[in-house]
Structures are given as structure tokens and as C-alpha cells.
Design a protein around this motif. Structure first.
Motif, mmCIF file in Angstrom:
data_model
loop_
_atom_site.group_PDB
_atom_site.id
_atom_site.type_symbol
_atom_site.label_atom_id
_atom_site.label_comp_id
_atom_site.label_asym_id
_atom_site.label_seq_id
_atom_site.Cartn_x
_atom_site.Cartn_y
_atom_site.Cartn_z
ATOM 1 N N LYS A 112 0.795 -3.557 10.403
ATOM 2 C CA LYS A 112 -0.621 -3.186 10.628
ATOM 3 C C LYS A 112 -0.776 -1.745 10.953
ATOM 4 O O LYS A 112 -1.368 -0.737 10.558
ATOM 5 C CB LYS A 112 -1.562 -3.905 11.379
ATOM 6 C CG LYS A 112 -3.107 -3.498 11.273
ATOM 7 C CD LYS A 112 -3.920 -4.320 12.093
ATOM 8 C CE LYS A 112 -5.417 -3.939 12.064
ATOM 9 N NZ LYS A 112 -6.319 -4.738 11.439
ATOM 10 N N ARG A 113 -0.226 -1.404 12.228
ATOM 11 C CA ARG A 113 -0.041 -0.158 12.726
ATOM 12 C C ARG A 113 0.314 0.955 11.885
ATOM 13 O O ARG A 113 0.025 2.099 11.534
ATOM 14 C CB ARG A 113 0.919 -0.124 14.069
ATOM 15 C CG ARG A 113 0.983 1.268 14.589
ATOM 16 C CD ARG A 113 1.801 1.145 15.922
ATOM 17 N NE ARG A 113 2.989 0.332 15.797
ATOM 18 C CZ ARG A 113 4.155 0.446 15.246
ATOM 19 N NH1 ARG A 113 4.322 1.956 14.601
ATOM 20 N NH2 ARG A 113 5.113 -0.228 15.097
ATOM 21 N N TRP A 114 1.743 0.508 11.348
ATOM 22 C CA TRP A 114 2.402 1.418 10.341
ATOM 23 C C TRP A 114 1.418 1.800 9.190
ATOM 24 O O TRP A 114 1.393 3.037 8.658
ATOM 25 C CB TRP A 114 3.580 1.027 9.979
ATOM 26 C CG TRP A 114 4.638 1.348 8.677
ATOM 27 C CD1 TRP A 114 5.412 2.321 8.706
ATOM 28 C CD2 TRP A 114 4.332 0.765 7.516
ATOM 29 N NE1 TRP A 114 5.963 2.481 7.426
ATOM 30 C CE2 TRP A 114 5.333 1.499 6.616
ATOM 31 C CE3 TRP A 114 3.783 -0.416 6.856
ATOM 32 C CZ2 TRP A 114 5.708 1.270 5.332
ATOM 33 C CZ3 TRP A 114 3.929 -0.563 5.636
ATOM 34 C CH2 TRP A 114 4.776 0.020 4.730
ATOM 35 N N PHE A 115 1.044 0.703 8.427
ATOM 36 C CA PHE A 115 0.233 0.673 7.214
ATOM 37 C C PHE A 115 -0.928 1.749 7.374
ATOM 38 O O PHE A 115 -1.268 2.546 6.632
ATOM 39 C CB PHE A 115 -0.286 -0.721 7.076
ATOM 40 C CG PHE A 115 -1.105 -0.619 5.685
ATOM 41 C CD1 PHE A 115 -0.577 -0.125 4.471
ATOM 42 C CD2 PHE A 115 -2.583 -1.253 5.733
ATOM 43 C CE1 PHE A 115 -1.563 -0.389 3.572
ATOM 44 C CE2 PHE A 115 -3.075 -1.216 4.466
ATOM 45 C CZ PHE A 115 -2.660 -0.982 3.316
ATOM 46 N N LYS B 246 -1.538 5.542 5.633
ATOM 47 C CA LYS B 246 -2.825 5.644 4.920
ATOM 48 C C LYS B 246 -3.359 6.907 5.257
ATOM 49 O O LYS B 246 -4.012 7.656 4.347
ATOM 50 C CB LYS B 246 -3.578 4.663 4.951
ATOM 51 C CG LYS B 246 -3.128 3.413 4.008
ATOM 52 C CD LYS B 246 -4.340 2.515 3.678
ATOM 53 C CE LYS B 246 -4.921 2.069 4.990
ATOM 54 N NZ LYS B 246 -5.906 1.216 4.810
ATOM 55 N N THR B 247 -3.196 7.595 6.448
ATOM 56 C CA THR B 247 -3.897 8.833 6.703
ATOM 57 C C THR B 247 -3.068 10.161 6.140
ATOM 58 O O THR B 247 -3.543 11.299 6.631
ATOM 59 C CB THR B 247 -3.697 9.162 8.267
ATOM 60 O OG1 THR B 247 -2.705 9.058 8.989
ATOM 61 C CG2 THR B 247 -4.600 7.696 8.964
ATOM 62 N N ARG B 248 -1.861 9.926 5.693
ATOM 63 C CA ARG B 248 -0.883 11.108 5.198
ATOM 64 C C ARG B 248 -1.686 11.486 4.136
ATOM 65 O O ARG B 248 -1.877 10.730 3.124
ATOM 66 C CB ARG B 248 0.519 10.703 5.103
ATOM 67 C CG ARG B 248 1.319 10.428 6.165
ATOM 68 C CD ARG B 248 2.555 9.853 5.904
ATOM 69 N NE ARG B 248 3.315 11.075 5.534
ATOM 70 C CZ ARG B 248 4.224 11.948 6.157
ATOM 71 N NH1 ARG B 248 4.159 11.868 7.561
ATOM 72 N NH2 ARG B 248 4.814 12.859 5.692
ATOM 73 N N THR C 136 -3.601 10.651 -1.583
ATOM 74 C CA THR C 136 -3.583 11.104 -2.953
ATOM 75 C C THR C 136 -2.763 10.236 -3.901
ATOM 76 O O THR C 136 -3.219 9.977 -5.015
ATOM 77 C CB THR C 136 -3.105 12.687 -2.957
ATOM 78 O OG1 THR C 136 -3.989 13.236 -2.057
ATOM 79 C CG2 THR C 136 -3.187 12.905 -4.374
ATOM 80 N N GLY C 137 -1.479 9.649 -3.604
ATOM 81 C CA GLY C 137 -0.620 9.161 -4.403
ATOM 82 C C GLY C 137 -1.283 7.756 -4.626
ATOM 83 O O GLY C 137 -1.245 7.339 -5.912
ATOM 84 N N LEU C 138 -1.941 7.029 -3.512
ATOM 85 C CA LEU C 138 -2.570 5.722 -4.088
ATOM 86 C C LEU C 138 -3.730 5.710 -4.631
ATOM 87 O O LEU C 138 -4.185 4.838 -5.456
ATOM 88 C CB LEU C 138 -3.029 5.045 -2.635
ATOM 89 C CG LEU C 138 -1.550 4.664 -1.552
ATOM 90 C CD1 LEU C 138 -2.104 4.160 -0.317
ATOM 91 C CD2 LEU C 138 -0.809 3.688 -2.264
ATOM 92 N N ALA C 139 -4.525 7.047 -4.691
ATOM 93 C CA ALA C 139 -5.810 7.030 -5.581
ATOM 94 C C ALA C 139 -5.669 7.478 -6.769
ATOM 95 O O ALA C 139 -6.587 7.197 -7.708
ATOM 96 C CB ALA C 139 -6.777 7.972 -4.587
ATOM 97 N N LEU C 140 -4.563 8.067 -7.062
ATOM 98 C CA LEU C 140 -4.104 8.559 -8.732
ATOM 99 C C LEU C 140 -4.561 7.051 -9.710
ATOM 100 O O LEU C 140 -3.739 6.245 -9.537
ATOM 101 C CB LEU C 140 -2.994 9.139 -8.768
ATOM 102 C CG LEU C 140 -2.464 9.779 -10.093
ATOM 103 C CD1 LEU C 140 -3.778 10.926 -10.165
ATOM 104 C CD2 LEU C 140 -1.230 10.305 -10.304
ATOM 105 N N GLY C 141 -5.435 7.348 -10.513
ATOM 106 C CA GLY C 141 -5.634 6.317 -11.333
ATOM 107 C C GLY C 141 -6.540 5.195 -11.060
ATOM 108 O O GLY C 141 -6.490 4.258 -11.739
#
Length: 235
Positions: free
Chosen positions: A191-194, A198-200, A205-210
Motif C-alpha cells: 500500500k505504501r509503495w503503491f 502513483k504520485t510520480r 500520466t502513463g496510467l491515465a493514457l486512454g
């Protein structure tokens, strides 16, 4: 440092495997053009796509500035990550011990964390027939694999200590953890790592594409599954 003057051609759909490559390309800050491969519409079976990805799976990448300046195409997300890491000499250690550490966790994701969680998604959400044995089998294995990852992250910010392609490969599969019947509170290191990753900016941006295209596909799948279930009950 290697520079990229001509954009990569990325054949992509917003899934955990596709996100690996968008995150990497964003982290590298190199130009790329996205060609959506709508797996819900069967784009992955089109002849032009099969020429670069013969296993009809996305993502695939074409580098117009490949070895010796000639174009090269790569399929399989892990192979693409390794190619990009070698080309730009980033996110993969130069020393053999460090390189092995990253590669083994990349293979862990490719051989276990991805396929087993994928089966979890299939039998738990999309399968027209709910088979308790299959659902329990893959949920149990998913739970075990999260435990392995949680232990690996104990006392570390990243899977192998430093941010690498292993982290990029794994994070996308954690995104749909709720669908996997996983409560991240049970795995505090994950959870901490995740949450940190996600703040990077590149990861976000990569996760949001499409994202909109993915939402349409998920909605269509859910409607199809509901229709099949309704028809079965109506018999």
C-alpha cells in the motif's frame, strides 16, 4: 545519453500490460505516438498488427531508430521494457548483481503476478459461468503473491531498492486490486509503495493514457456478462 529524435510507435490499450510501457516512455521523456489497439473490437487480430505482434497481444513497440539506425519492432511487455532500459541505460542497473535483482522481479511479474491476477479477473468478473473452484483458486494465489510482494518491499521504497522497470511492470496490476478481492490494508508495504508511486508524474500520466477508452470497454464487458447471466436465469 542516447537521444530519440523520431517518435516511437506504441501499439497500446490501457491495461496493466500496456501501462508498463506508457509509464516507461513517460519516465524516459522520449517522444512516442500512440496507436490504440482496441482489444474489445478485435484490433489485435488485424494483419498489420500481427506483423509486429504475432501472438496477437498488445503492447507492441516500433523503434524507427533501432540498432544500426534501422527500425525494429518488439512485442511482449517485458521485452519492450528491457529493450528501452538497455537503449537508454536507465532503470536497469549496469552491474550484474543489480541487473539480476531487477530481472528476476520482472520475470516474477511476467510469469506469476500478471497471469494469476488476470485469471482472477477472468473467473471473478468476466466468466459467463461462476465456478467457485476457479474463483477461489486464483483469489488464493493472488493473495499469496501480494504477500510475496509485501515481504519484498519491507524496509524499501522500491522492489529492488532503487526505482526500476520491475516497479513499472508490477504497479499496473495493483491498480485493480479491489476487483481482485484484495484489501491493501492487509499488505501495508504494498500500500505504501503503491500510493507513493502513483504520485510520480510519469506514473500518473502513463496510467491515465486512454482512460476513457478503457472505461468504454469495461462497460461493454460488464453489460455482456450481465446479459449472459440474465439469459441463463431466464431459461
Amino acid at each position: 545519453m542516447t537521444a530519440q529524435t523520431t517518435p516511437f510507435d506504441l501499439y497500446y490499450w490501457p491495461t496493466p500490460n500496456g501501462w508498463k510501457i506508457t509509464i516507461m516512455l513517460e519516465e524516459l521523456g522520449v517522444p512516442y505516438d500512440v496507436h490504440y489497439v482496441n482489444i474489445g473490437a478485435g484490433d489485435q487480430f488485424k494483419p498489420n498488427f500481427l506483423e509486429i505482434s504475432p501472438n496477437n497481444k498488445m503492447p507492441a513497440l516500433v523503434d524507427p531508430e533501432g540498432p544500426d539506425g534501422k527500425p525494429i519492432s518488439i512485442f511482449e511487455s517485458g521485452a519492450i521494457l528491457l529493450y528501452l532500459a538497455r537503449k537508454f541505460r536507465r532503470f536497469l542497473p549496469d552491474d550484474e548483481r543489480g541487473r539480476v535483482a531487477v530481472e528476476q522481479w520482472l520475470m516474477w511479474q511476467m510469469g506469476g503476478f500478471g497471469p494469476m491476477l488476470g485469471q482472477n479477473h477472468h473467473f471473478g468478473t468476466y466468466a459467463p459461468e461462476k465456478i467457485d473452484y476457479a474463483i477461489n483458486r486464483y483469489r488464493d494465489e493472488t493473495h499469496r503473491l501480494y504477500g510475496v510482494l509485501n515481504k519484498a518491499l519491507e524496509g524499501k521504497d522500491f522492489v529492488t531498492g532503487n526505482y526500476s522497470i520491475a516497479d513499472m511492470a508490477i504497479i499496473g496490476w495493483v491498480v485493480p486490486h479491489e476487483r481482485q478481492a484484495i484489501d491493501l490494508a492487509e499488505f501495508p508495504n504494498v500500500k505504501r509503495w503503491f500510493e507513493a508511486l502513483k504520485t510520480r508524474p510519469a506514473v500518473a500520466t502513463g496510467l491515465a493514457l486512454g482512460k476513457e477508452e478503457r472505461a468504454k470497454l469495461d462497460l461493454a464487458k460488464d453489460k455482456a456478462a450481465q446479459s449472459i447471466l440474465f439469459n441463463q436465469r431466464a431459461r
